[in-house]
Design a protein around this motif. Structure first.
Motif, PDB file in Angstrom:
ATOM      1  N   SER A 135      20.192  -4.193 -46.132  1.00  0.00           N
ATOM      2  CA  SER A 135      20.912  -3.097 -46.805  1.00  0.00           C
ATOM      3  C   SER A 135      20.854  -1.783 -46.023  1.00  0.00           C
ATOM      4  O   SER A 135      21.521  -0.817 -46.381  1.00  0.00           O
ATOM      5  N   TRP A 136      20.060  -1.762 -44.952  1.00  0.00           N
ATOM      6  CA  TRP A 136      19.945  -0.535 -44.160  1.00  0.00           C
ATOM      7  C   TRP A 136      21.185  -0.335 -43.302  1.00  0.00           C
ATOM      8  O   TRP A 136      21.839  -1.291 -42.879  1.00  0.00           O
ATOM      9  N   THR A 157      26.269  -1.620 -42.642  1.00  0.00           N
ATOM     10  CA  THR A 157      24.883  -2.017 -42.839  1.00  0.00           C
ATOM     11  C   THR A 157      24.535  -3.124 -41.863  1.00  0.00           C
ATOM     12  O   THR A 157      25.404  -3.726 -41.220  1.00  0.00           O
ATOM     13  N   LYS A 216      23.473  -6.000 -42.679  1.00  0.00           N
ATOM     14  CA  LYS A 216      24.052  -7.230 -43.214  1.00  0.00           C
ATOM     15  C   LYS A 216      25.498  -7.387 -42.766  1.00  0.00           C
ATOM     16  O   LYS A 216      25.928  -8.484 -42.373  1.00  0.00           O
TER      17      LYS A 216
END
Length: 467
Positions: free
Chosen positions: A143-144, A96, A98
């Motif tokens: 979160s992608w 992700t 993040k």
């Protein structure tokens, strides 16, 4: 083996262990019946020497007919050389944004991310970048999966930051510290620029093939044009003299004066150490400026100010803080207290730097001279090996610092450019040559002795006497 229809699938009963029903019409297409009673459709195939299973989905969500069609699609891909099971596994493992940011910050703190001039990013830049990651990037797209991010997504991220979607006021780890996040066009531009750097890092690491921020139209930086007029310089001088009546402002006032007289950045003056002060050569030899190592010419008023302040040799800070070895830390609060209710409430330390350059331009100095005075990168290989300053730069620093000091002291100059004043230039040259040979030269003789460079260099001091 049976043909998988709704009737055969509904009739399949759960047993103590999982088992499979394989379709007799489409080889590789099957149904897995779990001990829990759940049933899912799958495709089993060989990839190289290994047998692989690709799960289509649960019965109920998929019917036998739709699952059969999907199985045909996947078996067609397999026949073409694809490996859908491995692709799904890699897809599930795709990191992700993040997680990517965590890798980037780890390398950032380790000094592995290069900034301006191919140098590791400074600690202050690391703090700023980390703040933008934590306050803007992660809340909006953290979160992608990195591989799923498109240019349209980045464009929406930028618009959300401009609109203030990430606006927040939160407590920080510092004592009584608080982070006030507002967003806006400037923040969006810088954040997207940082995201572009992070995604380039991902490209270099082989995580993605291309950077979706490339080619994105970002808001232009607002050009800061605020500068002090001569009347405002005199107002500033009055404010500093008034503030000097309060003992706690003494060091802050000296810092403000040095910023005004040198055009240095606030951080460069606050963090200045005696080891970087070369009074004999009339310059500051900054070790860690925004441009890396940087030599700044300083005018005589600055030299005199530093001589007055210097008490003993050492490598400590010119403006020490209360803690041993720390630089002065009260400047931001003192600046706010001095300026907030004044007519110069909109002035920042950078305005003093910009005003220094503007005054230099008003006095007729060229862009390349001003760039050398305020420490803009010259970008030449030769400049790396030059350790002494051109005399013209010292004279320019004398002129500008002297002019600004005069304004702060309340002087009203009637002449704003010495370059075209023939009498001042001639007087300066005559004085120099008189001192050099020990006698007064006539005008005709001085013309034979002078050079164009000397004429330009030595026309500064008498100019400042024009009132």
């Amino acid at each position: 083996m049976v043909k998988l229809t709704k009737r055969t699938v509904d009739a399949a009963k759960a047993e103590a262990k999982d088992y499979f029903l394989w379709d007799d019409e489409l080889p590789g297409f099957g149904l897995r019946v779990f001990a829990s009673g759940k049933r899912s459709y799958l495709v089993q195939y060989r990839a190289g020497r290994r047998s692989r299973r690709y799960t289509i989905g649960l019965h109920g969500i998929w019917t036998p007919e739709t699952a059969r069609q999907e199985a045909k699609v996947q078996l067609g891909r397999i026949a073409a050389g694809d490996n859908p099971a491995e692709e799904r596994q890699l897809d599930h493992k795709a990191i992700t944004i993040k997680e990517l940011c965590a890798l980037y910050v780890a390398d950032l703190n380790a000094g592995l991310i290069m900034g301006k001039g191919g140098r590791p990013k400074k600690s202050t830049t690391i703090v700023t970048d980390t703040g933008r990651i934590e306050r803007h990037i992660i809340p909006l797209v953290g979160s992608w999966r990195v591989k799923d991010l498109t240019k349209a997504d980045v464009n929406k991220l930028m618009k959300d930051i401009i609109a203030g979607k990430t606006r927040v006021s939160v407590k920080t780890k510092k004592l009584r510290g608080r982070a006030i996040v507002r967003g806006g066009p400037g923040t969006a531009t810088r954040t997207i620029g940082l995201l572009g750097g992070i995604l380039t890092y991902a490209v270099d690491a082989g995580i993605i093939d291309s950077n979706p921020t490339h080619g994105l139209k970002k808001p232009k930086y607002a050009v800061r044009t605020r500068r002090l007029t001569e009347a405002e310089y005199r107002t500033l001088g009055n404010m500093l003299r008034e503030a000097a009546k309060t003992e706690k402002y003494a060091m802050t006032i000296e810092i403000i004066r040095l910023i005004a007289l040198t055009g240095c950045r606030r951080s460069e003056i606050i963090a200045l150490k005696w080891g970087e002060v070369d009074l004999g050569s009339s310059c500051l030899r900054l070790v860690d400026s925004k441009e890396g190592d940087s030599v700044r010419p300083i005018g005589l008023p600055v030299v005199e100010c530093l001589e007055e302040r210097r008490k003993e040799e050492g490598e400590g800070h010119v403006f020490p803080g209360e803690r041993n070895g720390a630089a002065f830390g009260s400047f931001p609060n003192h600046w706010e207290q001095i300026f907030r209710k004044s007519s110069l409430a909109d002035v920042t330390p950078h305005v003093l730097r910009h005003s220094f350059a503007s005054i230099a331009n008003d006095l007729g100095f060229t862009e390349i001279t001003i760039a050398a005075l305020i420490g803009h990168s010259k970008g030449t290989m030769t400049s790396r090996y030059i350790h002494t300053l051109d005399t013209a730069l010292i004279m320019a620093a004398d002129t500008i610092a002297g002019y600004i000091q005069g304004l702060l002291d309340g002087v009203e100059f009637k002449q704003t450019a010495y370059a075209l004043d023939r009498n001042s230039r001639q007087a300066a040259l005559d004085r120099f040559l008189t001192k050099a040979v020990g006698k007064q030269l006539g005008r005709a003789e001085s013309k034979r002795a002078k050079s164009p460079m000397e004429t330009h260099m030595l026309s500064t001091r008498p100019f400042l006497e024009v009132t």
